[in-house]
Design a protein around this motif. Structure first.
Motif, PDB file in Angstrom:
ATOM      1  N   UNK A 135     -37.214 -17.144 -16.851  1.00 25.24           N
ATOM      2  CA  UNK A 135     -35.814 -16.722 -17.030  1.00 25.24           C
ATOM      3  C   UNK A 135     -35.602 -16.548 -18.388  1.00 25.24           C
ATOM      4  N   UNK A 136     -36.036 -17.129 -19.462  1.00 24.85           N
ATOM      5  CA  UNK A 136     -35.788 -16.911 -20.849  1.00 24.85           C
ATOM      6  C   UNK A 136     -36.359 -15.226 -21.204  1.00 24.85           C
ATOM      7  N   UNK A 137     -37.386 -15.002 -20.788  1.00 21.68           N
ATOM      8  CA  UNK A 137     -37.835 -13.871 -20.888  1.00 21.68           C
ATOM      9  C   UNK A 137     -37.028 -12.507 -20.327  1.00 21.68           C
ATOM     10  N   UNK A 138     -36.689 -12.795 -19.097  1.00 21.97           N
ATOM     11  CA  UNK A 138     -35.926 -11.832 -18.463  1.00 21.97           C
ATOM     12  C   UNK A 138     -34.662 -11.533 -18.917  1.00 21.97           C
ATOM     13  N   UNK A 139     -33.931 -12.793 -19.535  1.00 15.04           N
ATOM     14  CA  UNK A 139     -32.627 -12.659 -20.444  1.00 15.04           C
ATOM     15  C   UNK A 139     -32.873 -12.050 -21.605  1.00 15.04           C
ATOM     16  N   UNK A 140     -33.743 -12.123 -22.427  1.00 14.77           N
ATOM     17  CA  UNK A 140     -33.836 -11.697 -23.666  1.00 14.77           C
ATOM     18  C   UNK A 140     -34.398 -10.254 -23.544  1.00 14.77           C
ATOM     19  N   UNK A 141     -34.898  -9.683 -22.321  1.00 11.75           N
ATOM     20  CA  UNK A 141     -34.994  -8.243 -22.249  1.00 11.75           C
ATOM     21  C   UNK A 141     -33.635  -7.734 -21.874  1.00 11.75           C
ATOM     22  N   UNK A 142     -32.935  -8.212 -21.173  1.00  9.54           N
ATOM     23  CA  UNK A 142     -31.375  -7.734 -20.991  1.00  9.54           C
ATOM     24  C   UNK A 142     -30.789  -7.478 -22.413  1.00  9.54           C
ATOM     25  N   UNK A 143     -31.038  -8.683 -23.200  1.00 11.26           N
ATOM     26  CA  UNK A 143     -29.963  -8.599 -24.436  1.00 11.26           C
ATOM     27  C   UNK A 143     -30.726  -7.918 -25.595  1.00 11.26           C
ATOM     28  N   UNK A 144     -32.121  -7.495 -25.289  1.00 14.19           N
ATOM     29  CA  UNK A 144     -32.893  -6.750 -26.252  1.00 14.19           C
ATOM     30  C   UNK A 144     -33.302  -7.711 -27.446  1.00 14.19           C
ATOM     31  N   UNK A 145     -33.582  -8.940 -27.062  1.00 14.56           N
ATOM     32  CA  UNK A 145     -33.853  -9.917 -28.147  1.00 14.56           C
ATOM     33  C   UNK A 145     -35.263 -10.352 -28.160  1.00 14.56           C
TER      34      UNK A 145
END
Length: 287
Positions: A135-145
């Protein structure tokens, strides 16, 4: 009895330092000597002709090779070390500052459900970090982090915050409230009393908390490997990426880099060593 005590200390130090000693020897070898079936552990300044000898010729090629960009890597060791320094220092600073502020609030003010909140903060460390990596990876992809220094700094700060809060609360609880009350009577605001009275008294706890947070961020591997394919790749992930190299694992460079990578943590720990006992006991031992 004194001789026995020093003997136990010496044996403990020997076992603890043996891996570092072997890494130091490996960093002075050539590639062939590190994988030779005959163990090489006797340094020699002269060339060694006998392949079955336990001696090896000392060379500094491994340290010079840290500038080389190996197959499978996108940058040299030094660039990855710079990433580790930036991420480790900023995440440690943020964890200590936020943890100290939160701990001060829990220690000095009546907060509804404070024990439940503290348990919730502690419970964030119950689950293995890699259990939430997807989930952290998915969230970071959305936020481009992903692949950024900011992304890892935020992540390491969140995971170290619970440790920082619990450690600092133990230290701040030991500071008498009378100090703040005297400062408030003298006309200080609550913020001024916190900055000028509490923080100087809590510097021992802040130093200890910084050690633990820095070690955690410095050695973290799972998130650094998963969230970065380039950009902010840290040293542990860089070493892991060298596996499967067509030219073979560059063991002398790995040993040399590992020694350099360990050195800042060792030096920082030595600087604050007199505070570590209180940190290990969560502030229960008074000076």
């Amino acid at each position: 009895m004194k001789l026995l005590r020093w003997l136990v200390i010496a044996l403990g130090f020997l076992f603890a330092a043996l891996p570092l000693f072997w890494m130091g020897l490996s960093s002075l070898k050539q590639q062939a000597d590190t994988i030779n079936p005959h163990v090489k552990f006797v340094p020699s300044f002269a060339p060694v002709a006998d392949p079955d000898s336990h001696a090896f010729e000392i060379t500094s090629a491994a340290y010079a090779g840290l500038n080389v960009v190996h197959v499978g890597a996108q940058a040299s060791f030094w660039e990855h070390l710079g990433n580790s320094v930036i991420i480790g220092l900023f995440s440690t600073l943020a964890s200590v500052l936020l943890g100290t502020s939160c701990a001060y609030g829990f220690s000095r003010f009546r907060i509804g459900g404070a024990k439940d909140w503290l348990f919730f903060i502690l419970s964030t460390r119950f689950m293995p970090p890699l259990a939430v990596v997807v989930p952290v990876l998915m969230m970071y992809r959305k936020l481009d982090l992903q692949g950024t220094h900011v992304g890892l700094v935020l992540l390491y700060t969140v995971f170290n915050l619970s440790l920082a809060v619990w450690l600092m609360k133990g230290f701040i609880d030991e500071i008498p409230r009378a100090f703040e009350e005297a400062a408030l009577v003298d006309g200080y605001t609550r913020l001024q009393a916190f900055l000028r009275v509490i923080l100087p008294q809590a510097r021992t706890g802040m130093a200890v908390t910084a050690v633990f947070c820095l070690i955690s961020a410095w050695n973290e591997y799972g998130f650094a490997m998963t969230l970065n394919s380039s950009g902010a790749l840290t040293v542990p992930a860089y070493f892991a990426g060298l596996q499967g190299n067509l030219d073979g694992m560059p063991w002398p460079q790995v040993a040399a880099g590992a020694l350099i990578f360990v050195a800042p943590i060792v030096l920082f720990t030595i600087v604050v060593r007199r505070h570590l006992l209180r940190g290990m006991t969560f502030g229960t031992i008074k000076q």
